[in-house]
Write a protein that holds these residues in place. Structure first.
Motif, PDB file in Angstrom:
ATOM      1  N   ARG A 280       0.838  -1.220   0.000  1.00 22.62           N
ATOM      2  CA  ARG A 280       0.000   0.000   0.000  1.00 22.62           C
ATOM      3  C   ARG A 280       0.862   1.255   0.000  1.00 22.62           C
ATOM      4  O   ARG A 280       0.556   2.243  -0.672  1.00 22.62           O
ATOM      5  N   GLU A 281       1.946   1.216   0.781  1.00 22.47           N
ATOM      6  CA  GLU A 281       2.834   2.387   0.815  1.00 22.47           C
ATOM      7  C   GLU A 281       3.401   2.670  -0.576  1.00 22.47           C
ATOM      8  O   GLU A 281       3.474   3.816  -1.004  1.00 22.47           O
ATOM      9  N   LEU A 282       3.779   1.603  -1.270  1.00 27.98           N
ATOM     10  CA  LEU A 282       4.348   1.801  -2.609  1.00 27.98           C
ATOM     11  C   LEU A 282       3.308   2.415  -3.545  1.00 27.98           C
ATOM     12  O   LEU A 282       3.639   3.280  -4.375  1.00 27.98           O
ATOM     13  N   GLN A 283       2.054   2.005  -3.372  1.00 32.78           N
ATOM     14  CA  GLN A 283       0.995   2.629  -4.181  1.00 32.78           C
ATOM     15  C   GLN A 283       0.940   4.138  -3.927  1.00 32.78           C
ATOM     16  O   GLN A 283       0.535   4.903  -4.782  1.00 32.78           O
ATOM     17  N   ASN A 284       1.324   4.528  -2.704  1.00 33.06           N
ATOM     18  CA  ASN A 284       1.325   5.954  -2.353  1.00 33.06           C
ATOM     19  C   ASN A 284       2.689   6.604  -2.560  1.00 33.06           C
ATOM     20  O   ASN A 284       2.971   7.674  -2.012  1.00 33.06           O
ATOM     21  N   GLY A 285       3.554   5.925  -3.277  1.00 28.84           N
ATOM     22  CA  GLY A 285       4.837   6.532  -3.639  1.00 28.84           C
ATOM     23  C   GLY A 285       5.949   6.330  -2.625  1.00 28.84           C
ATOM     24  O   GLY A 285       7.037   6.902  -2.771  1.00 28.84           O
ATOM     25  N   ILE A 286       5.714   5.523  -1.588  1.00 22.98           N
ATOM     26  CA  ILE A 286       6.770   5.303  -0.585  1.00 22.98           C
ATOM     27  C   ILE A 286       7.514   4.021  -0.936  1.00 22.98           C
ATOM     28  O   ILE A 286       6.936   2.930  -0.930  1.00 22.98           O
ATOM     29  N   GLU A 287       8.792   4.143  -1.246  1.00 22.90           N
ATOM     30  CA  GLU A 287       9.595   2.990  -1.655  1.00 22.90           C
ATOM     31  C   GLU A 287       9.996   2.145  -0.443  1.00 22.90           C
ATOM     32  O   GLU A 287      10.321   2.697   0.612  1.00 22.90           O
ATOM     33  N   PRO A 288      10.024   0.802  -0.578  1.00 23.66           N
ATOM     34  CA  PRO A 288      10.589  -0.033   0.490  1.00 23.66           C
ATOM     35  C   PRO A 288      12.104   0.155   0.514  1.00 23.66           C
ATOM     36  O   PRO A 288      12.691   0.577  -0.485  1.00 23.66           O
ATOM     37  N   ARG A 289      12.735  -0.168   1.640  1.00 24.12           N
ATOM     38  CA  ARG A 289      14.187   0.010   1.737  1.00 24.12           C
ATOM     39  C   ARG A 289      14.947  -1.229   1.231  1.00 24.12           C
ATOM     40  O   ARG A 289      16.016  -1.125   0.632  1.00 24.12           O
TER      41      ARG A 289
END
Ligand code: FES
Ligand SMILES: [Fe+2]
Length: 438
Positions: free
Chosen positions: A392-401
């Motif tokens: 979900r975060e990636l859908q909001n533009g937040i990349e995993p580390r």
């Protein structure tokens, strides 16, 4: 339990899905290096729902490309792998490992030169590390790095790699890896072995309700399962789940784990890695491994027809759905909890045959809205939560580390006998250790 929406989000990894986008941030194991030889036959693969063809050219370079010729979509699997390219046998068009069209012999020279730049086929970046061919199907391949799992840097003789097809979604396979409680039941022998029994095995045999404690890390989940062992100590068995689908399991002499790489939403490729830190495997050990000592005995590589008619090249275990995993009810009565021989066969007979949420029949998504999870399922619950959150975060533009920090993967699984009762203290005490014979 999971809602049907969360279940679909967790399980579906095809192009355009949220979980598929997360998985496409990572380098993925695609095949073993030994499977493709220079100018040898190409290998048909499916990964995250995409059909691919892997081949090694005359210079040893690996290509992973779309499997159809851009002229009339003939399958390149039947092509000639020659002089640094794969030549379609229909009309002779030729493609290199980067997907470039390098020859169009059924068109006049100047016409061919004009056409070549426009008729390349899709090609994905590849790496070869640790005896494995890796591919990146996503947009950030230049920044992503192959994870530095310990076995990838060991000398070749210290590592044993294999792969086989499991006919379930990846999530069933992955969750089985981090389910410490099932060891006491599914993999149990009914007779106490006369030799080779360790306090750790006794604790697993006797305590089916381990206390699970764990924590989220930058690479995934690290947890310990605590079982009582005698009067005054505990048997701690720790396990790592590393994004997006790797496990690291403790062992006495051999460490091991698996990568559960989605083929599509109803099939997963299990990559098995076994490794020794102290010395190379002996031939006897390799024979024992391949005869079923640690994973199912495999048939020779087969051309396997997927339900939609596409063929992939893969290995299938000898025991499978069609022969009831070679269950012996006599053995089940007298010798083992399941009557099924291999540990993976025991896992697979359950994971391949769970009831589905969408449509009917094995291989569909498991209906997780009907589960009743308990405390010892904690590691699986944490894993689901983390995957859903990162997708979900990636859908909001937040990349995993994790895809961009290979060193995060330099961890080992430990199993110890200890008086320590809490996971945090155990973790601090045994930081950096390998494994203990328990
Ligand atoms: S279909 Fe491949 S060259 Fe014609
Ligand atoms: Fe298991």
């Amino acid at each position: 339990m999971l809602s049907n929406d969360d279940n679909a989000l967790l399980a579906q990894t095809g192009p355009g899905t949220a979980m598929g986008e997360l998985f496409r941030r990572f380098w993925l194991p695609a095949a073993l290096s030994s499977e493709v030889v220079s100018d040898g036959p190409p290998l048909r693969l499916r990964l995250l729902g995409e059909d691919l063809l892997a081949f090694r050219d005359s210079d040893g370079r690996i290509g992973i490309v779309e499997p159809y010729c851009s002229h009339k979509l003939a399958p390149l699997f039947f092509g000639r792998n020659e002089e640094c390219g794969l030549r379609c046998v229909y009309h002779g068009w030729k493609f290199d490992v980067d997907g470039r069209c390098v020859d169009i012999p059924n068109v006049d020279k100047s016409g061919a030169e004009k056409m070549k730049p426009q008729v390349g086929i899709t090609s994905y970046p590849t790496r070869e590390v640790g005896g494995m061919i890796w591919v990146n199907l996503g947009p950030k391949h230049a920044e992503a790095v192959v994870p530095e799992l310990e076995w990838t840097s060991l000398p070749a003789g210290h590592v044993h790699l294999s792969r086989w097809l499991q006919r379930s979604n990846y999530a069933q396979g992955l969750e089985g890896e981090i389910d410490s409680s099932h060891l006491t039941f599914l993999h149990r022998g009914l007779k106490v072995p006369v030799s080779g029994i360790t306090p750790g095995l006794v604790a697993i045999q006797e305590d089916g309700a381990p206390v699970l404690e764990g924590c989220e890390t930058d690479y995934g989940i690290f947890y310990g399962a605590r079982r009582t062992s005698g009067e005054d100590q505990f048997y701690w068995r720790t396990t790592h789940w590393l994004l997006p689908f790797y496990s690291l399991i403790s062992g006495t002499n051999m460490l091991h784990g698996r990568a559960w790489v989605p083929v599509d939403d109803h099939h997963v490729m299990t990559f098995n890695y076994l490794y020794r830190l102290d010395r190379p495997f002996t031939q006897d050990e390799i024979d024992s491994i391949e005869e079923g000592g640690f994973f199912p005995p495999l048939r020779d590589r087969v051309s396997y027809g997927m339900p939609d008619g596409t063929i992939i090249d893969t290995y299938l275990p000898r025991a499978n759905r069609e022969n009831d995993y070679e269950i012996s009810r006599d053995v089940q009565r007298a010798e083992t909890f399941t009557g099924i021989r291999g540990v993976n066969d025991q896992d697979r007979c359950l994971q391949e045959n769970m009831p589905s949420a969408f449509g009917h029949g094995p291989g569909r998504l498991v209906d997780r809205s009907r589960e009743h999870l308990v405390a010892s399922d904690r590691a699986g619950i944490m894993t689901r939560r983390m995957l859903l959150r990162l997708a979900r975060e990636l859908q909001n533009g937040i990349e995993p580390r994790a895809p961009y920090d290979a060193a995060l993967y330099r961890v080992r699984a430990v199993a110890v006998l200890s008086e320590i009762a809490d996971f945090e203290t155990l973790r601090e005490t045994h930081k950096g250790e390998t494994h203990a014979v328990v």
